[in-house]
Structures are given as C-alpha cells and as structure tokens.
Design a protein around this motif. Structure first.
Motif, PDB file in Angstrom:
ATOM      1  N   UNK A 163       0.835  -1.209   0.000  1.00  0.00           N
ATOM      2  CA  UNK A 163       0.000   0.000   0.000  1.00  0.00           C
ATOM      3  C   UNK A 163       0.865   1.251   0.000  1.00  0.00           C
ATOM      4  N   UNK A 164       1.925   1.222   0.788  1.00  0.00           N
ATOM      5  CA  UNK A 164       2.818   2.378   0.885  1.00  0.00           C
ATOM      6  C   UNK A 164       3.543   2.600  -0.439  1.00  0.00           C
ATOM      7  N   UNK A 165       4.055   1.526  -1.026  1.00  0.00           N
ATOM      8  CA  UNK A 165       4.761   1.646  -2.307  1.00  0.00           C
ATOM      9  C   UNK A 165       3.815   2.159  -3.388  1.00  0.00           C
ATOM     10  N   UNK A 166       2.599   1.655  -3.399  1.00  0.00           N
ATOM     11  CA  UNK A 166       1.611   2.105  -4.377  1.00  0.00           C
ATOM     12  C   UNK A 166       1.310   3.603  -4.206  1.00  0.00           C
ATOM     13  N   UNK A 167       1.144   4.046  -2.969  1.00  0.00           N
ATOM     14  CA  UNK A 167       0.871   5.466  -2.707  1.00  0.00           C
ATOM     15  C   UNK A 167       2.059   6.335  -3.121  1.00  0.00           C
ATOM     16  N   UNK A 168       3.270   5.863  -2.849  1.00  0.00           N
ATOM     17  CA  UNK A 168       4.457   6.619  -3.260  1.00  0.00           C
ATOM     18  C   UNK A 168       4.563   6.696  -4.778  1.00  0.00           C
ATOM     19  N   UNK A 169       4.285   5.574  -5.467  1.00  0.00           N
ATOM     20  CA  UNK A 169       4.327   5.575  -6.927  1.00  0.00           C
ATOM     21  C   UNK A 169       3.301   6.532  -7.507  1.00  0.00           C
ATOM     22  N   UNK A 170       2.127   6.607  -6.884  1.00  0.00           N
ATOM     23  CA  UNK A 170       1.094   7.533  -7.356  1.00  0.00           C
ATOM     24  C   UNK A 170       1.544   8.979  -7.164  1.00  0.00           C
ATOM     25  N   UNK A 171       2.249   9.235  -6.076  1.00  0.00           N
ATOM     26  CA  UNK A 171       2.682  10.595  -5.768  1.00  0.00           C
ATOM     27  C   UNK A 171       3.850  11.046  -6.635  1.00  0.00           C
ATOM     28  N   UNK A 172       4.853  10.195  -6.757  1.00  0.00           N
ATOM     29  CA  UNK A 172       6.075  10.620  -7.466  1.00  0.00           C
ATOM     30  C   UNK A 172       6.285   9.916  -8.792  1.00  0.00           C
ATOM     31  N   UNK A 173       5.395   9.001  -9.152  1.00  0.00           N
ATOM     32  CA  UNK A 173       5.551   8.255 -10.396  1.00  0.00           C
ATOM     33  C   UNK A 173       6.339   6.984 -10.163  1.00  0.00           C
ATOM     34  N   UNK A 174       6.233   6.070 -11.100  1.00  0.00           N
ATOM     35  CA  UNK A 174       6.925   4.793 -10.937  1.00  0.00           C
ATOM     36  C   UNK A 174       8.400   4.964 -11.277  1.00  0.00           C
ATOM     37  N   UNK A 175       9.175   3.958 -10.942  1.00  0.00           N
ATOM     38  CA  UNK A 175      10.610   3.963 -11.192  1.00  0.00           C
ATOM     39  C   UNK A 175      10.846   4.009 -12.696  1.00  0.00           C
ATOM     40  N   UNK A 176      11.966   4.616 -13.123  1.00  0.00           N
ATOM     41  CA  UNK A 176      12.230   4.744 -14.573  1.00  0.00           C
ATOM     42  C   UNK A 176      12.210   3.409 -15.310  1.00  0.00           C
ATOM     43  N   UNK A 177      12.761   2.371 -14.723  1.00  0.00           N
ATOM     44  CA  UNK A 177      12.760   1.074 -15.402  1.00  0.00           C
ATOM     45  C   UNK A 177      11.660   0.170 -14.823  1.00  0.00           C
ATOM     46  N   UNK A 178      10.775   0.750 -14.026  1.00  0.00           N
ATOM     47  CA  UNK A 178       9.618   0.064 -13.429  1.00  0.00           C
ATOM     48  C   UNK A 178      10.011  -1.139 -12.594  1.00  0.00           C
ATOM     49  N   UNK A 179      11.209  -1.104 -11.982  1.00  0.00           N
ATOM     50  CA  UNK A 179      11.645  -2.176 -11.063  1.00  0.00           C
ATOM     51  C   UNK A 179      11.138  -1.890  -9.664  1.00  0.00           C
ATOM     52  N   UNK A 180      10.849  -2.917  -8.944  1.00  0.00           N
ATOM     53  CA  UNK A 180      10.481  -2.783  -7.537  1.00  0.00           C
ATOM     54  C   UNK A 180      11.305  -3.711  -6.717  1.00  0.00           C
TER      55      UNK A 180
END
Length: 81
Positions: free
Chosen positions: A64-81
C-alpha cells in the motif's frame, strides 16, 4: 512534596546557553529547567513508546505504501520494484 535537584559541574558554555534561553523566555534558569524536567518526565521512554505502538496494529501494508508513493512521485524509470 516538591524535591530539589542540584546539577554539578556544568560547562560554562552549557550554563551560558541555558541563561540565554531563559532570558529569551523571560524566566530564570531554574524555572526553565523545571519546565524542561516536567516536559521530559511526561514523555514516554523509548521502550514504553514501542510497547504502545505495537498494541495498535496497522492495516496498511508495505505494498500500500509503495503504491501510494508511486502515485505521488511516479513509478521507477525502469519500473523495477
């Protein structure tokens, strides 16, 4: 019953800083220290605080936290998690 506490061997720099803070607050050094001691005594210790927060489980997951952060700042450039 009020108690008296005596602090010995304060460095001159420490006492000067306390004197400045007391003057800025419009009070005396003993009154400043009395207020600070009262405030310190009212705070929980680290172990008390940890025990208290462990009694309140959270329904928020790491995902949930990672999803909220991705929504706020966008996903990682290479979309790795």
């Amino acid at each position: 019953m009020p108690r008296t506490v005596q602090i010995r061997d304060l460095d001159d720099e420490v006492y000067a800083a306390l004197s400045r803070r007391a003057a800025e607050a419009g009070t005396s050094v003993p009154e400043l220290l009395r207020r600070e001691a009262t405030r310190l005594a009212a705070r929980p210790t680290v172990s008390e605080w940890l025990a208290r927060i462990h009694r309140q489980p959270s329904e928020v997951t790491a995902d949930d936290i990672i999803e909220a952060l991705d929504e706020t700042r966008g996903s990682w450039p290479d979309d790795r998690r």
